[in-house]
Design a protein around this motif. Structure first.
Motif, PDB file in Angstrom:
ATOM      1  N   CYS A 136       0.863  -1.199   0.000  1.00  0.00           N
ATOM      2  CA  CYS A 136       0.000   0.000   0.000  1.00  0.00           C
ATOM      3  C   CYS A 136       0.893   1.240   0.000  1.00  0.00           C
ATOM      4  O   CYS A 136       1.092   1.884   1.038  1.00  0.00           O
ATOM      5  N   HIS A 189      -5.926  -1.190   5.237  1.00  0.00           N
ATOM      6  CA  HIS A 189      -5.249  -1.829   4.109  1.00  0.00           C
ATOM      7  C   HIS A 189      -5.880  -1.396   2.794  1.00  0.00           C
ATOM      8  O   HIS A 189      -7.095  -1.187   2.705  1.00  0.00           O
ATOM      9  N   CYS A 190      -5.071  -1.270   1.759  1.00  0.00           N
ATOM     10  CA  CYS A 190      -5.563  -0.841   0.451  1.00  0.00           C
ATOM     11  C   CYS A 190      -6.323  -1.940  -0.275  1.00  0.00           C
ATOM     12  O   CYS A 190      -7.041  -1.687  -1.242  1.00  0.00           O
ATOM     13  N   ASP A 191      -6.166  -3.189   0.186  1.00  0.00           N
ATOM     14  CA  ASP A 191      -6.885  -4.326  -0.390  1.00  0.00           C
ATOM     15  C   ASP A 191      -8.060  -4.672   0.528  1.00  0.00           C
ATOM     16  O   ASP A 191      -7.849  -5.107   1.666  1.00  0.00           O
ATOM     17  N   LYS A 193     -10.112  -7.123   0.765  1.00  0.00           N
ATOM     18  CA  LYS A 193     -10.136  -8.498   1.271  1.00  0.00           C
ATOM     19  C   LYS A 193      -9.153  -8.672   2.433  1.00  0.00           C
ATOM     20  O   LYS A 193      -9.467  -9.328   3.429  1.00  0.00           O
ATOM     21  N   LYS A 194      -7.995  -8.075   2.280  1.00  0.00           N
ATOM     22  CA  LYS A 194      -7.011  -8.179   3.357  1.00  0.00           C
ATOM     23  C   LYS A 194      -7.461  -7.369   4.574  1.00  0.00           C
ATOM     24  O   LYS A 194      -7.180  -7.737   5.710  1.00  0.00           O
TER      25      LYS A 194
END
Length: 219
Positions: A136, A189-191, A193-194
């Protein structure tokens, strides 16, 4: 032999004698200084051979280990985040600096990567420890490592070693970093799902703390 016998006779009589003469047939101890001289001669010979054969005293190698500042580094300084941000590569007259876990490195040797338009330019002039571990780059330019998995922390250590041992990058100082407020939110987090996984782990951690508190009260 006569001198030796004469010396021994004086010693027997209690008369003063000087230091014994060195045996000219005895082997000569080279010692550390002689070894250093031999290594120096070999190094100079190899350097001259490189200049003669390939036009370079270092046989074409121009990396970190043949540069004087590797062994006699300039005085390292302390940077504030504002000061570090001035070395983001936008000014071609200034070097490019990047921090990893507080250690500031000069990465000017790779302007193609860390300079304007480079794939890692977004981290130039800032702290990149967490960003390198999570990917990220825009949102994790911080030394706040809360919420990272063991694998991500291993990644932080990997990047610390990478910059410390890189043949072209030099440590130039330390970044002054403010203590992390434990009550502040963990970087998102930039994701997505994470982030869901992070939220799940955090909820489990809070539940375990609450359970332990209840069990303690019941005792």
């Amino acid at each position: 032999m006569d001198r030796q016998k004469e010396r021994e006779a004086k010693i027997a009589k209690g008369e003063p004698v000087g230091s014994p003469e060195r045996d000219p047939t005895a082997g000569k101890d080279l010692g550390v200084l002689a070894l250093v001289k031999v290594l120096f001669v070999l190094l100079v010979s190899a350097s001259l051979a490189g200049q003669f054969l390939v036009g370079s005293y270092t046989w074409g190698y121009d990396g970190k280990w043949v540069q004087a500042k590797t062994y006699w580094p300039a005085t390292q300084k302390l940077f504030t985040e504002t000061q570090l941000a001035q070395y983001d590569g936008k000014d071609p007259t200034k070097p490019i600096y990047l921090a990893v876990d507080g250690d500031v490195y000069d990465v000017s040797a790779n302007r193609r990567t860390y300079g304007p338009g480079g794939s890692y330019n977004v981290l130039a002039g800032s702290e990149g420890g967490r960003s390198f571990s999570t990917g990220c780059f825009l949102t994790h330019k911080t030394h706040d490592y809360r919420g990272l998995t063991d694998r991500e922390m291993q990644s932080v250590n990997h990047w610390k070693n990478f910059f410390a041992e890189h043949k072209d990058y030099f440590k130039v100082g330390r970044l002054l970093q403010k203590p992390i407020d434990p009550a502040s939110p963990i970087p998102v987090h930039c994701d997505p799902k994470k982030q869901e996984e992070i939220d799940k782990r955090e909820a489990e951690r809070v539940a375990e703390i609450a359970k332990a508190a209840r069990e303690k009260d019941e005792l």
